[in-house]
Design a protein around this motif. Structure first.
Motif, PDB file in Angstrom:
ATOM      1  N   SER A 278       0.822  -1.207   0.000  1.00 50.33           N
ATOM      2  CA  SER A 278       0.000   0.000   0.000  1.00 50.33           C
ATOM      3  C   SER A 278       0.854   1.254   0.000  1.00 50.33           C
ATOM      4  N   ARG A 279       1.859   1.310   0.889  1.00 51.30           N
ATOM      5  CA  ARG A 279       2.697   2.511   0.975  1.00 51.30           C
ATOM      6  C   ARG A 279       3.555   2.676  -0.274  1.00 51.30           C
ATOM      7  N   THR A 280       4.096   1.572  -0.790  1.00 48.57           N
ATOM      8  CA  THR A 280       4.923   1.652  -1.992  1.00 48.57           C
ATOM      9  C   THR A 280       4.107   2.170  -3.177  1.00 48.57           C
ATOM     10  N   ALA A 281       2.889   1.649  -3.338  1.00 52.09           N
ATOM     11  CA  ALA A 281       2.040   2.097  -4.449  1.00 52.09           C
ATOM     12  C   ALA A 281       1.701   3.580  -4.306  1.00 52.09           C
ATOM     13  N   ARG A 282       1.427   4.011  -3.090  1.00 53.33           N
ATOM     14  CA  ARG A 282       1.092   5.418  -2.847  1.00 53.33           C
ATOM     15  C   ARG A 282       2.269   6.332  -3.194  1.00 53.33           C
ATOM     16  N   LEU A 283       3.475   5.925  -2.787  1.00 53.32           N
ATOM     17  CA  LEU A 283       4.655   6.741  -3.078  1.00 53.32           C
ATOM     18  C   LEU A 283       5.021   6.695  -4.561  1.00 53.32           C
ATOM     19  N   LEU A 284       4.802   5.548  -5.190  1.00 56.09           N
ATOM     20  CA  LEU A 284       5.120   5.433  -6.601  1.00 56.09           C
ATOM     21  C   LEU A 284       4.222   6.331  -7.443  1.00 56.09           C
ATOM     22  N   ASP A 285       3.000   6.566  -6.978  1.00 56.82           N
ATOM     23  CA  ASP A 285       2.101   7.479  -7.679  1.00 56.82           C
ATOM     24  C   ASP A 285       2.649   8.906  -7.720  1.00 56.82           C
ATOM     25  N   ARG A 286       3.531   9.228  -6.785  1.00 59.79           N
ATOM     26  CA  ARG A 286       4.108  10.579  -6.710  1.00 59.79           C
ATOM     27  C   ARG A 286       5.498  10.650  -7.332  1.00 59.79           C
ATOM     28  N   LEU A 287       5.883   9.607  -8.059  1.00 58.54           N
ATOM     29  CA  LEU A 287       7.245   9.524  -8.562  1.00 58.54           C
ATOM     30  C   LEU A 287       7.612  10.714  -9.448  1.00 58.54           C
ATOM     31  N   ASP A 288       6.727  11.136 -10.330  1.00 59.77           N
ATOM     32  CA  ASP A 288       7.066  12.233 -11.238  1.00 59.77           C
ATOM     33  C   ASP A 288       7.363  13.522 -10.479  1.00 59.77           C
ATOM     34  N   ASP A 289       6.594  13.804  -9.443  1.00 59.25           N
ATOM     35  CA  ASP A 289       6.870  14.991  -8.634  1.00 59.25           C
ATOM     36  C   ASP A 289       8.226  14.864  -7.939  1.00 59.25           C
ATOM     37  N   ARG A 290       8.513  13.668  -7.446  1.00 57.07           N
ATOM     38  CA  ARG A 290       9.796  13.434  -6.773  1.00 57.07           C
ATOM     39  C   ARG A 290      10.951  13.599  -7.757  1.00 57.07           C
ATOM     40  N   LEU A 291      10.797  13.067  -8.953  1.00 58.19           N
ATOM     41  CA  LEU A 291      11.848  13.199  -9.954  1.00 58.19           C
ATOM     42  C   LEU A 291      12.059  14.659 -10.346  1.00 58.19           C
ATOM     43  N   ALA A 292      10.984  15.424 -10.442  1.00 62.00           N
ATOM     44  CA  ALA A 292      11.112  16.850 -10.770  1.00 62.00           C
ATOM     45  C   ALA A 292      11.895  17.580  -9.695  1.00 62.00           C
ATOM     46  N   ALA A 293      11.651  17.236  -8.425  1.00 61.48           N
ATOM     47  CA  ALA A 293      12.396  17.858  -7.337  1.00 61.48           C
ATOM     48  C   ALA A 293      13.869  17.466  -7.379  1.00 61.48           C
ATOM     49  N   HIS A 294      14.149  16.200  -7.690  1.00 61.82           N
ATOM     50  CA  HIS A 294      15.543  15.761  -7.805  1.00 61.82           C
ATOM     51  C   HIS A 294      16.237  16.469  -8.975  1.00 61.82           C
ATOM     52  N   LEU A 295      15.532  16.649 -10.079  1.00 63.31           N
ATOM     53  CA  LEU A 295      16.126  17.322 -11.229  1.00 63.31           C
ATOM     54  C   LEU A 295      16.460  18.772 -10.898  1.00 63.31           C
ATOM     55  N   ALA A 296      15.562  19.472 -10.208  1.00 65.88           N
ATOM     56  CA  ALA A 296      15.815  20.871  -9.845  1.00 65.88           C
ATOM     57  C   ALA A 296      17.016  20.977  -8.912  1.00 65.88           C
ATOM     58  N   GLY A 297      17.087  20.093  -7.915  1.00 64.52           N
ATOM     59  CA  GLY A 297      18.225  20.113  -7.003  1.00 64.52           C
ATOM     60  C   GLY A 297      19.517  19.732  -7.678  1.00 64.52           C
ATOM     61  N   THR A 298      19.454  18.789  -8.610  1.00 66.41           N
ATOM     62  CA  THR A 298      20.649  18.390  -9.360  1.00 66.41           C
ATOM     63  C   THR A 298      21.197  19.568 -10.150  1.00 66.41           C
ATOM     64  N   ARG A 299      20.322  20.332 -10.780  1.00 71.80           N
ATOM     65  CA  ARG A 299      20.781  21.504 -11.545  1.00 71.80           C
ATOM     66  C   ARG A 299      21.517  22.492 -10.637  1.00 71.80           C
ATOM     67  N   ARG A 300      21.001  22.716  -9.443  1.00 71.68           N
ATOM     68  CA  ARG A 300      21.654  23.667  -8.537  1.00 71.68           C
ATOM     69  C   ARG A 300      23.017  23.138  -8.091  1.00 71.68           C
ATOM     70  N   LEU A 301      23.088  21.856  -7.790  1.00 73.66           N
ATOM     71  CA  LEU A 301      24.361  21.287  -7.352  1.00 73.66           C
ATOM     72  C   LEU A 301      25.389  21.251  -8.479  1.00 73.66           C
ATOM     73  N   LEU A 302      24.940  20.966  -9.708  1.00 69.47           N
ATOM     74  CA  LEU A 302      25.872  20.936 -10.833  1.00 69.47           C
ATOM     75  C   LEU A 302      26.393  22.327 -11.183  1.00 69.47           C
ATOM     76  N   ALA A 303      25.693  23.357 -10.745  1.00 73.68           N
ATOM     77  CA  ALA A 303      26.159  24.728 -10.969  1.00 73.68           C
ATOM     78  C   ALA A 303      27.125  25.188  -9.886  1.00 73.68           C
ATOM     79  N   SER A 304      27.376  24.352  -8.890  1.00 72.58           N
ATOM     80  CA  SER A 304      28.270  24.719  -7.785  1.00 72.58           C
ATOM     81  C   SER A 304      29.726  24.486  -8.174  1.00 72.58           C
ATOM     82  N   PRO A 305      30.672  25.049  -7.409  1.00 73.51           N
ATOM     83  CA  PRO A 305      32.099  24.903  -7.758  1.00 73.51           C
ATOM     84  C   PRO A 305      32.616  23.476  -7.647  1.00 73.51           C
ATOM     85  N   TRP A 306      31.903  22.592  -6.928  1.00 69.03           N
ATOM     86  CA  TRP A 306      32.428  21.245  -6.652  1.00 69.03           C
ATOM     87  C   TRP A 306      31.938  20.214  -7.653  1.00 69.03           C
TER      88      TRP A 306
END
Length: 387
Positions: free
Chosen positions: A255-283
């Protein structure tokens, strides 16, 4: 997931169990499997449990992906399979590896535990191999479950039977602990009791590594290898940090896995936004291809341990460290070393896996601490003479 990948998918309790099922189906015992030396040690033990010899691959020092150009021809022609890692979500060069495996007549298996939203060559990671394994405990934060995707849907029945033969019965205590864990973790964070909670988890066997790598226990491992292929003798290594890895899931997990999997696209969008910020950093050292919704962004830091300590002082935990590389960890007794080990050793020593969901906090702490970027040395150049 069938719709996302265009492949038949089979639920498994964990990525590691799905990988074992795939290795046993596609690889004969005694074969040799090319894999990444910068990976969880559990994966090494899964390969050994399948009765196979791990062969460590050279890596791209920018992002930890496999560098096929540095693999000598003699190594290629001695392989029974190739196992990708897609470390932190950075794709391994699956199109080229697929072509090489086809030419050699060997299977390509994709470990996509970190890469549920990544793409390579215009296709999702996991859509190139004869089989691919995914973890639902990573991007979805379900902390359980995974699936095995296969190119040939006719194999589903045989793989399902192999999975079921390995499952342990569901336990009420396990299901109850799983159902209560999110609430307990939320309470711990609210009360700022993270250190105490991790100590309790270690006592309960839910967090067993005091160091980055678990103890190898070489003498016991030799005895276990004499019984391979078999999962049972390797259970104490394969279960580490996930004692439920082969337990049949109950209603709470589904039940919990299915519920969280339904939100996968939103989670991926958040990871993509954070990845862009980190890739723009000096490190950051951006790898080839488009930006991916990475599970972790491997920042390259000169003094990685000092950076980890600085983050810890701000209650930011750094996980998914894989240092030293597996050939240095396991030695030639249990794996063939990489023919070009320097890039992997350098990457493992300097990579700081940063959670994209905490990108702004991590960048602020690293700046305040004066963390210096690490530059890839000339001795870790890409490619070799081996094709």
């Amino acid at each position: 997931m069938r719709n996302r990948l265009g492949r038949e998918c089979l639920y498994v309790p964990s990525c590691r169990l799905g990988l074992y099922v795939a290795l046993r189906h596609w690889c004969r015992p005694g074969g040799r499997v090319l894999m990444s030396p910068v990976n969880d040690d559990v994966i090494l033990f899964v390969v050994l449990a399948a009765g196979l010899r791990p062969v460590q691959a050279p890596l791209d020092p920018r992002d930890g992906s496999i560098d096929p150009r540095a693999v000598p021809d003699a190594v290629w022609h001695g392989l029974s399979a190739v196992l990708t890692t897609n470390l932190y979500g950075n794709p391994d060069p699956a199109p080229g590896l697929r072509a090489r495996c086809d030419a050699l007549g060997i299977p390509l298996l994709e470990d996509a535990a970190h890469a549920i939203g990544s793409r390579v060559g215009g296709r999702p990671v996991g859509s190139y191999g004869d089989a691919s394994v995914f973890s639902l405990s990573k991007h979805t934060a379900a902390k359980t479950g995974g699936f095995l995707a296969v190119a040939d849907p006719a194999l589903r029945g045989a793989l399902e039977e192999a999975r079921d033969d390995l499952l342990a019965p569901s336990r009420l205590s396990s299901e109850l602990a799983y159902a209560l864990r999110p609430y307990a973790e939320a309470g711990v964070r609210g009360l700022r009791l993270v250190r105490a909670a991790r100590a309790v988890m270690r006592l309960l066997g839910m967090e067993e590594r005091e160091e980055i790598r678990m103890p190898l226990r070489a003498d016991e491992l030799k005895q276990a290898m004499a019984e391979a292929p078999a999962l049972g003798p390797f259970h104490s290594w394969v279960r580490v940090d996930m004692h439920d890895y082969r337990i049949a899931p109950g209603a709470a997990r589904h039940s919990r896995t299915a519920r969280l999997l339904d939100r996968l696209d939103d989670r991926l969008a958040a990871h993509l936004a954070g990845t862009r910020r980190l890739l723009a950093s000096p490190w950051a050292a951006a790898g080839p291809g488009p930006v991916q919704p990475l599970f972790r962004v491997p920042l390259l830091v000169e003094d990685r341990d000092a950076a980890i300590a600085a983050l810890a002082r701000h209650r930011i935990t750094t996980g998914y460290l894989y240092d030293p590389p597996l050939d240095a960890y396991a030695s030639g007794l249990f794996t063939d070393p990489s023919p070009a080990p320097a890039p992997a050793r350098w990457f493992a020593r300097h990579a700081l896996p940063a959670d994209p969901l905490q990108a702004d906090r991590i960048i602020a702490v690293l700046r305040k601490s004066g963390a210096r970027p690490a530059d890839v040395p000339a001795g870790c150049r890409l490619g070799g003479d081996g094709g």
